[in-house]
Motif scaffolding. Structure first.
Motif, PDB file in Angstrom:
ATOM      1  N   ILE A  13       0.962  -1.225   0.144  1.00 45.60           N
ATOM      2  CA  ILE A  13      -0.130  -0.213   0.314  1.00 45.60           C
ATOM      3  C   ILE A  13       1.150   1.416   0.814  1.00 45.60           C
ATOM      4  O   ILE A  13       1.666   1.396   1.136  1.00 45.60           O
ATOM      5  N   ASP A 160      -9.272   0.392   3.135  1.00 43.25           N
ATOM      6  CA  ASP A 160      -9.819  -0.316   1.973  1.00 43.25           C
ATOM      7  C   ASP A 160     -10.115   0.769   0.884  1.00 43.25           C
ATOM      8  O   ASP A 160     -11.306   0.575   0.144  1.00 43.25           O
ATOM      9  N   PHE A 163      -8.901   0.601  -3.000  1.00 48.07           N
ATOM     10  CA  PHE A 163     -10.299  -0.165  -3.987  1.00 48.07           C
ATOM     11  C   PHE A 163     -10.862  -0.035  -4.422  1.00 48.07           C
ATOM     12  O   PHE A 163     -11.181   1.140  -4.400  1.00 48.07           O
ATOM     13  N   GLN A 205      -7.309  -3.519  -6.386  1.00 49.74           N
ATOM     14  CA  GLN A 205      -6.580  -2.569  -5.638  1.00 49.74           C
ATOM     15  C   GLN A 205      -5.917  -1.076  -6.960  1.00 49.74           C
ATOM     16  O   GLN A 205      -6.248  -1.559  -8.024  1.00 49.74           O
TER      17      GLN A 205
END
Length: 297
Positions: A13, A160, A163, A205
């Motif tokens: 990330i 998240d 995403f 992602q």
């Protein structure tokens, strides 16, 4: 602050520069109590002009068909600004959704109000640039693109937001186009662009190259941080488009840059997941950065 690295996502990330300039801490260590919701003050609106008498029909001249538009009309047109979104000052949503608990793994920050997730990020027309405390100006140096912007924390309270389908907003950025994004205080967000939208990893992602921002962080005294990151694209061996993030005002000339293919300067490129402190670290106060999408040097 730094965006956390979560191995359960099976992909790196991106990392956002911690704006303190010292004693950097990871996001999952930032669970300090959060202050009240903060927005830029609405500017004072001018009083309406005094009414003028309506002339009698005989006093109203008949305009020539070839007469040019009055200068005032031309000025009004140019003052409307470019880009999508409102052209007059519009406040952000009021109130915060519930803050993070000790069971969550990252400082939640501002993600909008209850029932209005993502309203802390707002595209506005360019004539409103000076009316918001925190702004990001996107300029497209390449082909027509579509941009996705997200909060680090998704609507479900998990890390998240980056995403596909969890983003807070989408805007188009045509070739040569400009778009201003107004960001509310205490927001941790990112954006990525590409033809038809940013490229996706095999688990959905957002890849491409990110601009990441942490504005007016209340757990860090109101400092802000911005950077360019290609960590996700590099980890998944996907295309890395160029992106340049530069400060303005006192920070003019300070940039976080990634060139097409992945070479970078003061930016999070492939293999830098463990680093911190890169990018722009900006003291509290009104802040605007310029982002060049499809940067090529």
């Amino acid at each position: 602050m730094k965006f956390s690295t979560a191995s359960i996502f099976l992909a790196a990330i991106g990392a956002s520069a911690h704006p303190s300039g010292h004693a950097h801490k990871r996001a999952h260590d930032s669970l300090e109590a959060r202050g009240d919701f903060v927005i830029a003050n609405k500017p004072v609106e001018p009083s309406p002009p005094a009414a003028t008498p309506t002339p009698s029909p005989a006093a109203v001249p008949t305009p020539s068909p070839s007469a040019a538009a009055p200068p005032a009309q031309k000025a009004a047109s140019s003052a409307a600004g470019v880009g999508s979104g409102p052209s007059t000052y519009t406040p952000f949503c009021h109130g915060n959704s519930k803050r993070a608990t000790a069971a969550e793994i990252a400082y939640k920050g501002n993600v909008g109000a209850d029932g209005a997730y993502g309203c802390n990020l707002m595209p506005v027309k360019s004539n409103l640039l000076d009316q918001y405390q925190y702004t990001v100006v996107f300029n497209n140096a390449g082909a027509d693109s579509s941009c996705k912007c997200w909060n680090k924390i998704g609507a479900d309270g998990q890390i998240d937001g980056f995403f596909n389908g969890h983003e807070a907003l989408t805007f188009d950025l045509p070739a040569g186009g400009k778009q201003v994004l107004a960001v509310d205080s205490n927001s941790q967000f990112g954006c990525a662009c590409g033809p038809g939208g940013p490229e996706l990893t095999n688990i959905g992602q957002f890849a491409s190259t990110w601009v990441e921002g942490d504005v007016g962080n209340l757990s860090n005294g109101g400092w802000s941080g911005f950077d360019a990151s290609s960590i996700v694209a590099a980890a998944n061996k996907l295309t890395i488009p160029g992106l340049k993030v530069c400060g303005t005002g006192d920070y003019a000339g300070t940039c976080s840059t990634i060139w097409p293919g992945g070479r970078g300067d003061n930016a999070f490129v492939g293999g830098t997941e463990a680093l911190d402190g890169l990018g722009l670290n900006i003291k509290p106060g009104k802040t605007s950065v310029e982002v060049t999408v499809n940067f090529s040097g």
